[in-house]
Structure formats: structure tokens, C-alpha cells
Design a protein around this motif. Structure first.
Motif, mmCIF file in Angstrom:
data_model
loop_
_atom_site.group_PDB
_atom_site.id
_atom_site.type_symbol
_atom_site.label_atom_id
_atom_site.label_comp_id
_atom_site.label_asym_id
_atom_site.label_seq_id
_atom_site.Cartn_x
_atom_site.Cartn_y
_atom_site.Cartn_z
ATOM 1 N N ALA A 97 7.817 -1.422 0.781
ATOM 2 C CA ALA A 97 6.892 -0.578 1.426
ATOM 3 C C ALA A 97 5.499 -1.137 1.482
ATOM 4 O O ALA A 97 4.784 -1.080 2.446
ATOM 5 C CB ALA A 97 6.807 0.679 0.552
ATOM 6 N N ILE A 98 5.174 -1.865 0.603
ATOM 7 C CA ILE A 98 4.005 -2.630 0.186
ATOM 8 C C ILE A 98 3.628 -3.650 1.456
ATOM 9 O O ILE A 98 2.903 -3.819 2.289
ATOM 10 C CB ILE A 98 3.507 -3.188 -0.922
ATOM 11 N N GLY A 99 4.792 -4.362 1.829
ATOM 12 C CA GLY A 99 4.943 -5.409 2.750
ATOM 13 C C GLY A 99 4.626 -4.965 4.023
ATOM 14 O O GLY A 99 4.160 -5.515 5.010
ATOM 15 N N ASP A 100 5.132 -3.654 4.461
ATOM 16 C CA ASP A 100 5.247 -3.009 5.695
ATOM 17 C C ASP A 100 3.939 -2.510 5.981
ATOM 18 O O ASP A 100 3.462 -2.196 7.092
ATOM 19 C CB ASP A 100 6.228 -1.932 5.908
ATOM 20 N N LEU A 101 2.981 -2.520 5.075
ATOM 21 C CA LEU A 101 1.603 -1.534 5.159
ATOM 22 C C LEU A 101 0.688 -2.576 5.931
ATOM 23 O O LEU A 101 0.558 -3.716 5.692
ATOM 24 C CB LEU A 101 0.882 -1.297 3.976
ATOM 25 N N ASP A 102 -0.121 -2.099 6.806
ATOM 26 C CA ASP A 102 -0.952 -2.563 7.508
ATOM 27 C C ASP A 102 -2.307 -2.534 6.711
ATOM 28 O O ASP A 102 -3.183 -1.613 7.125
ATOM 29 C CB ASP A 102 -1.276 -2.249 8.999
#
Length: 194
Positions: free
Chosen positions: A151-156
Motif C-alpha cells: 500500500a505504501i509503495g502504491d501511494l503517490d
């Protein structure tokens, strides 16, 4: 009356001076590199992300060599965040996940599934099938730390940080974004499970 007022004012000043009022020093900002206890005001995914954001900001400030307050103020000024700020915040959030995993405060995925399914757009049959799965199967197939890191990796983060208009907006922007990302990530992983 003026004499009584003068005596009262002198009494207040005397009491303040006797209790150290004459040696005021502002509080020092806390060292963001020193681990602190962080408790959430909410439960479930929101409580988890509240802790994640607070610990993540600590980690980012530590990496940047500034206080939490200085980082929050700097990000709250608006404008584009630097690459170093974005990278430090992402690394701080990921380190927060690892810290919660290490200290045992990261809940198992099965505790988050119902909340994630409530907001997921799944057909009724698939949702019922997932809810029928035993917790042991869900926990065996889904690791909360993996879901959070994904989820953190997908955040912009650049966009999130670029939309801040005050220092208070940092938590207000990050928490809902992480909550949504965690719910989406959990729902995607659960779909793959069935």
C-alpha cells in the motif's frame, strides 16, 4: 481597592517566581530518532494507519536530520516536496511497518478483513466466500506487513505532500490515503486468495 489589587498581584508574581517562573526555558523538541510510544485514537485500519503515519513521520525526520515539528512545518508550507522528503517519508513509513511487526503491535490480516470488505466493491458471493474463510487461512495467505508495504509503495506521496496547505494537513492527507490503499490492497489480495 488599589492596595488590595497590588497585594494580590504581588502574591501571584511571588508564587510564580517561587515555582521557577523566573527561569523559563522553552521545551526542546523531541529527537525523532529516539523511539517513542505511539497510541492510536481509533481502532481497526484507521488506528493502524494513525500509528503508521506518526511513526513514519518520526522516521522521515530522523533520516533528514530534522525534528518532527520542523519537517511537518516545512511540508505544511505547500509547494512541491523535495525528492529527499518524499524518499524519507516512504522509507519512514516502511520502517514503521517493520517496527510494528518487530514489537508485535501489527495486527493479523484477519482482524482487518471485515473492515476492508465493507468498503470493497465485490459481488455478494465472493464477499460471502471470503468472510467464511477461517482466520488461520487468511493470516497464512496474507501478511499485514506485506499488505502495508504494498500500500505504501502504491501511494503517490509527491502528490499527497504537494496538496498540503498547513502543518495539520499532513496527517489529514496521509491517513485517509493509507487507509484507502490498505483497504484496496487487502481486497485485491483477498480476491486473489479465492
Amino acid at each position: 481597592m488599589p492596595a488590595v489589587a497590588l497585594v494580590l498581584v504581588a502574591g501571584v508574581i511571588g508564587t510564580q517566581l517561587a515555582n521557577g517562573g523566573g527561569t523559563f526555558e522553552p521545551l526542546r523538541t523531541a529527537d525523532p530518532c529516539v523511539a517513542r510510544d505511539v497510541t492510536a485514537q481509533s481502532d481497526g485500519i484507521e488506528g493502524l494507519t494513525e500509528r503508521l503515519v506518526l511513526l513514519g513521520i518520526d522516521g522521515a525526520a530522523c533520516r533528514l536530520g530534522v525534528s518532527r515539528e520542523a519537517l511537518t512545518l516545512d511540508l505544511g508550507q505547500g509547494g512541491d516536496p523535495t525528492d529527499a522528503q518524499v524518499d524519507a517519508l516512504r522509507a519512514g513509513l516502511e520502517a514503521a511497518v517493520a517496527r510494528m511487526e518487530d514489537d508485535g503491535t501489527l495486527p493479523p490480516a484477519s482482524e482487518l478483513v471485515d473492515e476492508a470488505l465493507d468498503s470493497a466493491d465485490l459481488n455478494g458471493f465472493l464477499e460471502a466466500a471470503i468472510r467464511a474463510l477461517p482466520d488461520s487461512i487468511i493470516d497464512g495467505a496474507l501478511k499485514t506487513d506485506d499488505v502495508l508495504v504494498r500500500a505504501i509503495g502504491d501511494l503517490d506521496l509527491r502528490e499527497l505532500l504537494g496538496n498540503l496547505d498547513s502543518q495539520d494537513a499532513l496527517n489529514d492527507q496521509l491517513q485517509p490515503a493509507i487507509v484507502d490503499a490498505v483497504k484496496d490492497s487487502l481486497a485485491d489480495r483477498l480476491r486473489d486468495l479465492i
